[in-house]
Design an enzyme around this catalytic site. Structure first.
Site, PDB file in Angstrom:
ATOM      1  N   ASP A 145     -12.556 -24.845  -5.214  1.00  0.00           N
ATOM      2  CA  ASP A 145     -12.918 -23.809  -4.245  1.00  0.00           C
ATOM      3  C   ASP A 145     -13.455 -22.879  -4.720  1.00  0.00           C
ATOM      4  O   ASP A 145     -14.617 -22.121  -4.011  1.00  0.00           O
ATOM      5  CB  ASP A 145     -11.474 -23.567  -3.688  1.00  0.00           C
ATOM      6  CG  ASP A 145     -10.823 -24.330  -2.581  1.00  0.00           C
ATOM      7  OD1 ASP A 145     -11.797 -25.090  -1.926  1.00  0.00           O
ATOM      8  OD2 ASP A 145      -9.661 -24.542  -2.737  1.00  0.00           O
ATOM      9  N   ARG A 176       2.857  -0.817 -15.450  1.00  0.00           N
ATOM     10  CA  ARG A 176       3.022   0.329 -14.834  1.00  0.00           C
ATOM     11  C   ARG A 176       2.611   0.137 -13.294  1.00  0.00           C
ATOM     12  O   ARG A 176       1.467  -0.584 -12.867  1.00  0.00           O
ATOM     13  CB  ARG A 176       1.988   1.329 -15.468  1.00  0.00           C
ATOM     14  CG  ARG A 176       2.528   1.684 -16.971  1.00  0.00           C
ATOM     15  CD  ARG A 176       1.898   2.870 -17.666  1.00  0.00           C
ATOM     16  NE  ARG A 176       1.914   2.979 -18.955  1.00  0.00           N
ATOM     17  CZ  ARG A 176       3.210   3.570 -19.414  1.00  0.00           C
ATOM     18  NH1 ARG A 176       3.818   4.115 -18.745  1.00  0.00           N
ATOM     19  NH2 ARG A 176       3.111   3.732 -20.724  1.00  0.00           N
ATOM     20  N   ASP A 188       2.383  -3.216  -7.707  1.00  0.00           N
ATOM     21  CA  ASP A 188       1.528  -3.871  -8.372  1.00  0.00           C
ATOM     22  C   ASP A 188      -0.074  -3.700  -8.015  1.00  0.00           C
ATOM     23  O   ASP A 188      -0.840  -4.028  -8.933  1.00  0.00           O
ATOM     24  CB  ASP A 188       1.872  -4.912  -8.632  1.00  0.00           C
ATOM     25  CG  ASP A 188       3.065  -5.323  -9.447  1.00  0.00           C
ATOM     26  OD1 ASP A 188       3.551  -4.345 -10.042  1.00  0.00           O
ATOM     27  OD2 ASP A 188       3.762  -6.240 -10.020  1.00  0.00           O
ATOM     28  N   THR A 235      -4.851 -18.127   2.877  1.00  0.00           N
ATOM     29  CA  THR A 235      -4.029 -19.456   2.358  1.00  0.00           C
ATOM     30  C   THR A 235      -4.383 -19.281   1.024  1.00  0.00           C
ATOM     31  O   THR A 235      -3.689 -20.294   0.131  1.00  0.00           O
ATOM     32  CB  THR A 235      -4.627 -20.510   2.797  1.00  0.00           C
ATOM     33  OG1 THR A 235      -6.062 -20.864   2.508  1.00  0.00           O
ATOM     34  CG2 THR A 235      -4.465 -20.874   4.297  1.00  0.00           C
ATOM     35  N   ALA A 236      -4.651 -18.289   0.124  1.00  0.00           N
ATOM     36  CA  ALA A 236      -4.827 -17.890  -1.149  1.00  0.00           C
ATOM     37  C   ALA A 236      -3.673 -16.922  -1.548  1.00  0.00           C
ATOM     38  O   ALA A 236      -2.546 -17.213  -1.135  1.00  0.00           O
ATOM     39  CB  ALA A 236      -6.214 -17.570  -1.454  1.00  0.00           C
ATOM     40  N   TYR A 237      -4.055 -15.845  -2.321  1.00  0.00           N
ATOM     41  CA  TYR A 237      -3.328 -14.995  -2.950  1.00  0.00           C
ATOM     42  C   TYR A 237      -2.402 -14.406  -2.035  1.00  0.00           C
ATOM     43  O   TYR A 237      -1.249 -14.209  -1.943  1.00  0.00           O
ATOM     44  CB  TYR A 237      -3.996 -14.011  -3.899  1.00  0.00           C
ATOM     45  CG  TYR A 237      -3.081 -13.234  -4.815  1.00  0.00           C
ATOM     46  CD1 TYR A 237      -1.863 -13.586  -4.976  1.00  0.00           C
ATOM     47  CD2 TYR A 237      -3.903 -12.111  -5.172  1.00  0.00           C
ATOM     48  CE1 TYR A 237      -1.246 -12.457  -5.860  1.00  0.00           C
ATOM     49  CE2 TYR A 237      -3.349 -11.212  -6.136  1.00  0.00           C
ATOM     50  CZ  TYR A 237      -1.743 -11.490  -6.520  1.00  0.00           C
ATOM     51  OH  TYR A 237      -1.129 -10.775  -7.170  1.00  0.00           O
ATOM     52  N   SER A 238      -2.919 -13.959  -0.782  1.00  0.00           N
ATOM     53  CA  SER A 238      -2.301 -13.618   0.202  1.00  0.00           C
ATOM     54  C   SER A 238      -0.949 -14.140   0.678  1.00  0.00           C
ATOM     55  O   SER A 238       0.102 -13.761   0.890  1.00  0.00           O
ATOM     56  CB  SER A 238      -3.171 -13.044   1.328  1.00  0.00           C
ATOM     57  OG  SER A 238      -2.523 -12.347   2.493  1.00  0.00           O
TER      58      SER A 238
END
Length: 280
Positions: free
Chosen positions: A63, A146, A165, A176-179
């Site tokens: 991808d 931090r 973060d 459909t990825a990090y989210s």
């Protein structure tokens, strides 16, 4: 038909795949343009330049490779067929064992879908730095553990003020990825929207905001002790910035064009690639 073939030679399995794809395209009567970089893949600038007189591009890899090629191709309006030479291959139009259908590329027997991109601009003292992202733009803290003080304005009005973060700004493709891993919803790529997802916020409010695609987001982030924060584009480019810098994110005018040689839908791919497999 003039077709560029762009492999990612960081993957060992792409080497034989590249040879076979070129052989099949040549046999079918295509003029093949090989855009290669030994041990890796060509830069975006080289890809865009090489595609100026091509009818289509074929990206060989996972991808990340397909996104890299699709973003470069969007600048010149060239459609891209991704052939999975990686692991997930969520954006791939073909798997490596399905090359028998490549002839359909030359005869025009395929579907094409547009995917929205993000235009991300980092406003720094030395000027503005602009990038394209297909999945997401992620604002995150540095190597020290931090919290970031985050402020996100949407069309000039603050919609997110929190510590955490970081924050993910994603396209429907990137849903459909990090989210998704951060608790965001799955969104059909045909839906015109942007997703704003906090990452581990020190707050009870951790929900994703689904925003109109016409929105302009302005992001500032202050790291502890004046340290730099970072914005990462599709996991490919990483830019440091400080609390005095500002980031704007909006839907890009350019569109990625993906070729599909088989009649699968987004939901077919979703169930195939992200299905939960249980073993006894």
């Amino acid at each position: 038909m003039r077709i560029a073939v762009i492999p990612n030679f960081r993957s060992a399995q792409v080497v034989p795949l590249f040879d076979e794809v070129c052989r099949r395209l040549n046999k079918a009567g295509a003029t093949v343009v090989e855009l290669v970089e030994q041990g890796g893949m060509p830069s975006s600038a080289r890809i865009a330049q090489g595609l100026t007189d091509c009818d289509a591009a074929v990206a060989l890899g996972g991808d990340g490779t397909i996104m890299h090629v699709a973003k470069a191709a969007a600048a010149v309006g060239c459609p891209v067929l991704g052939i999975n030479g990686g692991h997930l291959g969520f954006l791939a139009g073909l798997e490596a064992h399905e090359l028998s259908t490549l002839d359909d590329l030359l005869t025009g027997r395929y579907d094409e879908e547009e995917r929205s991109l993000l235009r991300v601009t980092v406003h720094k003292a030395d000027g503005d730095h602009s990038f394209l992202a297909m999945n997401d733009a992620v604002v995150s803290r540095g190597s020290l553990s931090r919290l970031l003080e985050l402020r996100v304005a949407v069309d000039g009005k603050y919609r997110l003020i929190t510590q955490g973060d970081g924050v993910i700004i994603a396209t429907p493709t990137g849903s459909t990825a990090y989210s998704l891993s951060a608790g965001g919803p799955v969104v059909d790529p045909s839906v015109a929207c942007l997703l704003l997802t906090p990452v581990c916020p020190h707050s009870l409010d951790s929900r994703t905001r689904v925003l109109p695609a016409t929105s302009t987001l302005s992001v500032t982030a202050m790291a502890a002790n004046g340290e730099a924060a970072f914005i990462t584009l599709d996991g490919e480019e990483n830019v440091a910035f400080t609390g005095t810098d500002r980031i704007t994110v909006e839907t890009a005018q350019e569109k990625a064009r993906l070729i599909r040689l088989k009649p699968t839908t987004f939901y077919d791919v979703l169930s195939q690639k992200l299905a939960v497999r249980r073993t006894v």
